[in-house]
Design a protein around this motif. Structure first.
Motif, mmCIF file in Angstrom:
data_model
loop_
_atom_site.group_PDB
_atom_site.id
_atom_site.type_symbol
_atom_site.label_atom_id
_atom_site.label_comp_id
_atom_site.label_asym_id
_atom_site.label_seq_id
_atom_site.Cartn_x
_atom_site.Cartn_y
_atom_site.Cartn_z
ATOM 1 N N ARG A 34 0.845 -1.203 0.000
ATOM 2 C CA ARG A 34 0.000 0.000 0.000
ATOM 3 C C ARG A 34 0.883 1.257 0.000
ATOM 4 N NH1 ARG A 34 -4.201 1.939 -1.797
ATOM 5 N NH2 ARG A 34 -5.480 0.252 -1.079
ATOM 6 N N MET A 37 2.372 1.728 -3.510
ATOM 7 C CA MET A 37 1.388 2.246 -4.462
ATOM 8 C C MET A 37 1.079 3.714 -4.183
ATOM 9 S SD MET A 37 0.668 -0.008 -6.762
ATOM 10 C CE MET A 37 2.442 -0.181 -6.701
ATOM 11 N N ALA A 38 0.977 4.086 -2.922
ATOM 12 C CA ALA A 38 0.701 5.484 -2.574
ATOM 13 C C ALA A 38 1.855 6.394 -3.005
ATOM 14 C CB ALA A 38 0.450 5.614 -1.070
ATOM 15 N N ALA A 41 1.778 6.703 -6.791
ATOM 16 C CA ALA A 41 0.660 7.575 -7.187
ATOM 17 C C ALA A 41 1.054 9.034 -6.996
ATOM 18 C CB ALA A 41 -0.588 7.243 -6.367
ATOM 19 N N GLU A 42 1.664 9.351 -5.878
ATOM 20 C CA GLU A 42 2.099 10.717 -5.591
ATOM 21 C C GLU A 42 3.168 11.178 -6.594
ATOM 22 O OE1 GLU A 42 4.736 12.406 -2.028
ATOM 23 O OE2 GLU A 42 2.773 11.673 -1.372
ATOM 24 N N PRO A 65 -2.873 -2.020 -10.386
ATOM 25 C CA PRO A 65 -3.462 -1.474 -9.163
ATOM 26 C C PRO A 65 -3.290 0.047 -9.045
ATOM 27 C CG PRO A 65 -1.511 -2.763 -8.629
ATOM 28 C CD PRO A 65 -1.794 -2.966 -10.087
ATOM 29 N N LEU A 66 -2.195 0.555 -9.600
ATOM 30 C CA LEU A 66 -1.974 1.994 -9.567
ATOM 31 C C LEU A 66 -3.004 2.717 -10.440
ATOM 32 C CD1 LEU A 66 -0.181 4.161 -8.352
ATOM 33 C CD2 LEU A 66 1.357 3.870 -10.299
ATOM 34 N N LEU A 68 -6.010 1.671 -11.045
ATOM 35 C CA LEU A 68 -7.254 1.611 -10.273
ATOM 36 C C LEU A 68 -7.261 2.688 -9.185
ATOM 37 C CD1 LEU A 68 -9.864 -0.057 -9.974
ATOM 38 C CD2 LEU A 68 -8.637 -1.484 -8.341
ATOM 39 N N GLU A 69 -6.147 2.822 -8.488
ATOM 40 C CA GLU A 69 -6.028 3.826 -7.426
ATOM 41 C C GLU A 69 -6.225 5.241 -7.960
ATOM 42 O OE1 GLU A 69 -3.680 5.180 -3.612
ATOM 43 O OE2 GLU A 69 -4.319 3.164 -4.103
ATOM 44 N N LEU A 70 -5.691 5.512 -9.157
ATOM 45 C CA LEU A 70 -5.758 6.852 -9.733
ATOM 46 C C LEU A 70 -6.995 7.073 -10.610
ATOM 47 C CD1 LEU A 70 -1.989 7.296 -10.666
ATOM 48 C CD2 LEU A 70 -3.235 8.418 -8.801
#
Length: 171
Positions: A34, A37-38, A41-42, A65-66, A68-70
């Motif tokens: 997690r 991925m965070a 993303a940043e 997954p990235l 999906l997160e974004l």
């Protein structure tokens, strides 16, 4: 959190003299994964991507997954003859021989901003080929990123886009 604590080095894999950086230990640690991925993303959000592209196969584990997160779409850059439908591809040189990377011909639209992701950057050949293939399809590639960079192999020198890695190994 130091992500290096969750990446295992496997000596002599896949052949003697190679130290393989295994991300399976990172993937199975929920909090570390997690965090990775965070942080990614940043790192890539300021480049305003429309789509993320992952390079087969571990790059899929990072990019999907990235995306999906974004809230973005995901495109697969694959080895030859692995995708259905019409594909476009690019041959590229390796240290000893050549390889090929392909994507579906309709995977990106002209002018879309596509960030390329993989698990690890070594010599930069595959990442550079992925960037070139996306441009061939009409995409704009604002940056590329990986979890790991082997800085001693100078792969980022082969890239003509900004490059980011969460973890670097100097030897």
């Amino acid at each position: 959190m130091d992500l290096k604590d969750h990446i295992r080095g496997i000596p002599d894999f896949p052949k003697p003299g190679i130290l393989f950086y295994d991300i399976s230990t990172l993937l199975r640690h929920a909090s570390a994964w997690r965090t990775a991925m965070a942080r990614l993303a940043e790192t890539i959000a300021p480049h305003k991507p429309d789509v993320l592209a992952g390079i087969e196969s571990r790059g899929f584990l990072v990019a999907a997954p990235l995306a999906l997160e974004l809230g973005l779409g995901f495109v697969m850059l694959r080895k030859p003859r692995k995708l259905p439908g019409l594909t476009i591809g690019l041959n590229y040189a390796l240290e000893y021989g050549t390889d090929r990377i392909e994507m579906q011909a309709d995977a990106v639209q002209k002018g879309q901003r596509v960030v390329v992701l993989d698990d690890l950057l070594a010599t930069g050949g595959t990442m550079s080929a992925g960037i070139s293939l996306l441009r061939q399809a009409g995409a704009v590639v604002p940056c590329a990123a990986c979890l790991i960079e082997l800085t001693f192999l100078k792969g980022r020198d082969r890239l003509d886009v900004p490059f980011e890695a969460l973890v670097a190994y100097d030897s």
